[in-house]
Design a protein around this motif. Structure first.
Motif, PDB file in Angstrom:
ATOM      1  N   PRO A 124      45.750  44.028  49.254  1.00 27.32           N
ATOM      2  CA  PRO A 124      44.973  44.780  48.396  1.00 27.32           C
ATOM      3  C   PRO A 124      45.698  45.939  47.745  1.00 27.32           C
ATOM      4  CG  PRO A 124      43.686  44.354  50.070  1.00 27.32           C
ATOM      5  CD  PRO A 124      45.036  43.906  50.608  1.00 27.32           C
ATOM      6  N   TRP A 125      45.316  46.522  46.725  1.00 33.70           N
ATOM      7  CA  TRP A 125      45.839  47.478  45.757  1.00 33.70           C
ATOM      8  C   TRP A 125      47.324  47.439  45.589  1.00 33.70           C
ATOM      9  CZ3 TRP A 125      43.235  48.381  50.696  1.00 33.70           C
ATOM     10  CH2 TRP A 125      42.007  48.902  50.668  1.00 33.70           C
ATOM     11  N   ASP A 128      46.760  42.102  44.369  1.00 31.86           N
ATOM     12  CA  ASP A 128      45.524  41.695  43.993  1.00 31.86           C
ATOM     13  C   ASP A 128      45.234  42.007  42.569  1.00 31.86           C
ATOM     14  OD1 ASP A 128      45.219  44.461  43.909  1.00 31.86           O
ATOM     15  OD2 ASP A 128      43.496  44.402  45.089  1.00 31.86           O
ATOM     16  N   GLY A 129      46.102  42.350  41.569  1.00 30.56           N
ATOM     17  CA  GLY A 129      45.828  42.495  40.218  1.00 30.56           C
ATOM     18  C   GLY A 129      45.340  43.980  39.986  1.00 30.56           C
ATOM     19  N   THR A 130      45.399  45.029  40.927  1.00 32.79           N
ATOM     20  CA  THR A 130      45.209  46.286  40.477  1.00 32.79           C
ATOM     21  C   THR A 130      46.376  46.938  39.942  1.00 32.79           C
ATOM     22  OG1 THR A 130      45.833  46.848  42.972  1.00 32.79           O
ATOM     23  CG2 THR A 130      43.184  46.630  42.141  1.00 32.79           C
ATOM     24  N   VAL A 147      47.302  39.906  36.040  1.00 32.22           N
ATOM     25  CA  VAL A 147      46.166  40.364  36.677  1.00 32.22           C
ATOM     26  C   VAL A 147      45.304  39.173  37.157  1.00 32.22           C
ATOM     27  CG1 VAL A 147      44.106  41.683  36.495  1.00 32.22           C
ATOM     28  CG2 VAL A 147      45.945  42.122  35.079  1.00 32.22           C
ATOM     29  N   LEU A 148      44.797  38.246  36.410  1.00 33.62           N
ATOM     30  CA  LEU A 148      44.045  37.338  36.837  1.00 33.62           C
ATOM     31  C   LEU A 148      44.456  36.603  37.883  1.00 33.62           C
ATOM     32  CD1 LEU A 148      41.208  35.604  36.449  1.00 33.62           C
ATOM     33  CD2 LEU A 148      42.504  34.091  34.995  1.00 33.62           C
ATOM     34  N   SER A 150      46.753  37.121  40.067  1.00 31.68           N
ATOM     35  CA  SER A 150      47.089  37.835  41.257  1.00 31.68           C
ATOM     36  C   SER A 150      45.843  38.096  41.959  1.00 31.68           C
ATOM     37  CB  SER A 150      47.738  39.559  40.813  1.00 31.68           C
ATOM     38  OG  SER A 150      48.844  39.185  40.283  1.00 31.68           O
ATOM     39  N   ALA A 151      44.626  38.273  41.263  1.00 32.37           N
ATOM     40  CA  ALA A 151      43.173  38.483  41.830  1.00 32.37           C
ATOM     41  C   ALA A 151      42.851  37.376  42.514  1.00 32.37           C
ATOM     42  CB  ALA A 151      42.393  39.428  40.859  1.00 32.37           C
ATOM     43  N   MET A 154      44.714  36.210  45.483  1.00 35.21           N
ATOM     44  CA  MET A 154      44.587  37.374  46.801  1.00 35.21           C
ATOM     45  C   MET A 154      43.297  36.989  47.592  1.00 35.21           C
ATOM     46  SD  MET A 154      46.152  40.273  48.184  1.00 35.21           S
ATOM     47  CE  MET A 154      46.072  39.110  49.446  1.00 35.21           C
ATOM     48  N   ASP A 155      42.057  36.514  46.763  1.00 34.14           N
ATOM     49  CA  ASP A 155      40.880  36.249  47.133  1.00 34.14           C
ATOM     50  C   ASP A 155      40.814  35.006  47.569  1.00 34.14           C
ATOM     51  OD1 ASP A 155      38.036  35.624  47.438  1.00 34.14           O
ATOM     52  OD2 ASP A 155      37.810  37.627  46.519  1.00 34.14           O
ATOM     53  N   ARG A 205      40.601  38.643  51.429  1.00 38.19           N
ATOM     54  CA  ARG A 205      41.648  39.392  50.620  1.00 38.19           C
ATOM     55  C   ARG A 205      42.650  40.130  51.484  1.00 38.19           C
ATOM     56  NH1 ARG A 205      36.658  41.832  47.595  1.00 38.19           N
ATOM     57  NH2 ARG A 205      36.214  42.147  49.695  1.00 38.19           N
TER      58      ARG A 205
END
Length: 381
Positions: A124-125, A128-130, A147-148, A150-151, A154-155, A205
């Protein structure tokens, strides 16, 4: 050339690559180790390289980039970003994005325009897209998934949802949300019981096998969920692939409209008495985990792994790179365990080793990823 011509002639320089690593997640040390290897391999004759560390607290600093200091040598001495170093910020204006260093009691100084960010953050951070969203807003090109992708990558919950929607095979699972665990713990237990034991309990995540437990019966579930929730309030529980072989494949985006390329297939065999591929088995050499590259599997199995890997890459709209992990079950079925949009990247990590066996050595692999990023459009793609 007269003075006017000299003043108006285009200035040529090496592309400037900001290697960003560390971060706020529990995979901080793994990120540092990955960055040390990339910093050692990247061609400084072709690129101007700037190492940027993110501390556990989220401060961005100008790091030294010393590969030896960033290596994982033991479980008791993990590398981390030095928070006492000079803060650095990514500043954006009409001319582009620049790295600006803020030394105490000194006028801020610029390190120049950034052409590509190589974000070697895990968890995360960062993965995960952040961070990808920040770079998209700044109009900065970067290595890896958007972004998509990666998020979702991660999830693990939504990763499985997307894979199932694309007809890709995954293991049976259930999700324990913070509200569900607090409101009706017995219902959560029933949902897990329906999977049959043993199961694996994971932070939804997270990565690097941190916070994962193998649960043999219902009496072990609460402790395993508590351990996973130390790293992520959302927990994934999935059926154990008993007797399954761990198979992996690397994927790299093709240039232009070309399809993604896939590597040779590899296998992980766990040593040292570990029940599964945990943090120590992954990163400590004394644990005697064996990585077979290529894997000793029938050609049709290897071909199916490569096909499913490319399909998984496209299902998430990945860019840059990914590693896709599988279980080859005793009945010869393949199921996808997960996709990793920023896999471990030390020379001994599986992703670079698979590509080396495919014909792309470590420096060439790093260079290809940078070139893919340099040729990527900014904005919606």
């Amino acid at each position: 050339m007269d003075d006017l011509a000299a003043a108006t002639a285009p200035q040529t320089r090496k592309p400037r690559i900001a290697v960003v690593f560390g971060g706020r997640s529990s995979e901080h040390a793994v990120s540092c180790s990955t960055a040390g290897s990339v910093l050692q391999a990247i061609d400084t004759d072709r690129y101007d390289v700037v190492p940027v560390g993110i501390t556990h607290e989220g401060r961005w600093v100008l790091e030294s980039g010393d590969p030896e200091r960033l290596a994982i040598t033991s479980a008791d001495k993990l590398p981390e970003v030095d928070g006492s170093r000079a803060p650095v910020a990514l500043a954006n204006d009409s001319r582009g994005s620049e790295l600006v260093v803020h030394e105490p009691s000194e006028v801020p100084r610029t390190l120049g325009e950034v052409d590509v960010v190589f974000p070697l953050l895990h968890g995360p951070w960062g993965e995960d897209g952040t961070l990808q969203g920040l770079l998209e807003m700044a109009g900065v090109r970067y290595v890896g998934a958007g972004v998509l992708a990666s998020a979702v990558g991660m999830d693990k919950h939504y990763m499985k949802v997307v894979f199932q929607a694309h007809g890709l095979p995954v293991l049976p699972y259930t999700v324990i949300t913070p509200r569900g665990w607090e409101a009706d713990r017995s219902a959560c237990h029933e949902s897990v019981d329906s999977l049959g034991y043993p199961v694996f309990v994971k932070p939804c995540r997270g990565g690097s096998s941190i916070g994962i437990s193998k649960v043999h019966d219902a009496s072990e579930l609460d402790a395993a969920v508590a351990e996973a929730r130390r790293h992520d309030p959302k927990v994934l529980v999935e059926t154990a692939a008993e007797g399954g072989r761990e198979i992996e494949c690397g994927v790299i985006e093709g240039f232009g409209s070309n399809p993604p390329d896939t590597s040779v297939v590899a296998e992980i065999t766990i040593g040292g008495g570990h029940e599964f591929y945990d943090f120590a088995a992954k990163y400590l050499p004394e644990e005697h985990t064996r990585l077979d590259v290529p894997a000793d599997v029938p050609e049709q199995v290897a071909a199916e792994v490569r096909d499913l890997s490319a399909r998984a890459f496209d299902a998430l709209s990945c860019e840059g790179l990914a590693r896709v992990d599988f279980f080859l079950l005793p009945d010869d079925r393949l199921v996808i365990n997960e996709i990793n949009t920023m896999p471990g990247f030390t020379p001994s990590s599986m992703f670079p080793r698979m590509w080396a066996a495919t014909g792309l050595d470590y420096p060439a692999l790093v260079d290809r990823l940078v070139q893919l990023a340099l040729h990527r459009d900014t904005g919606l793609r």
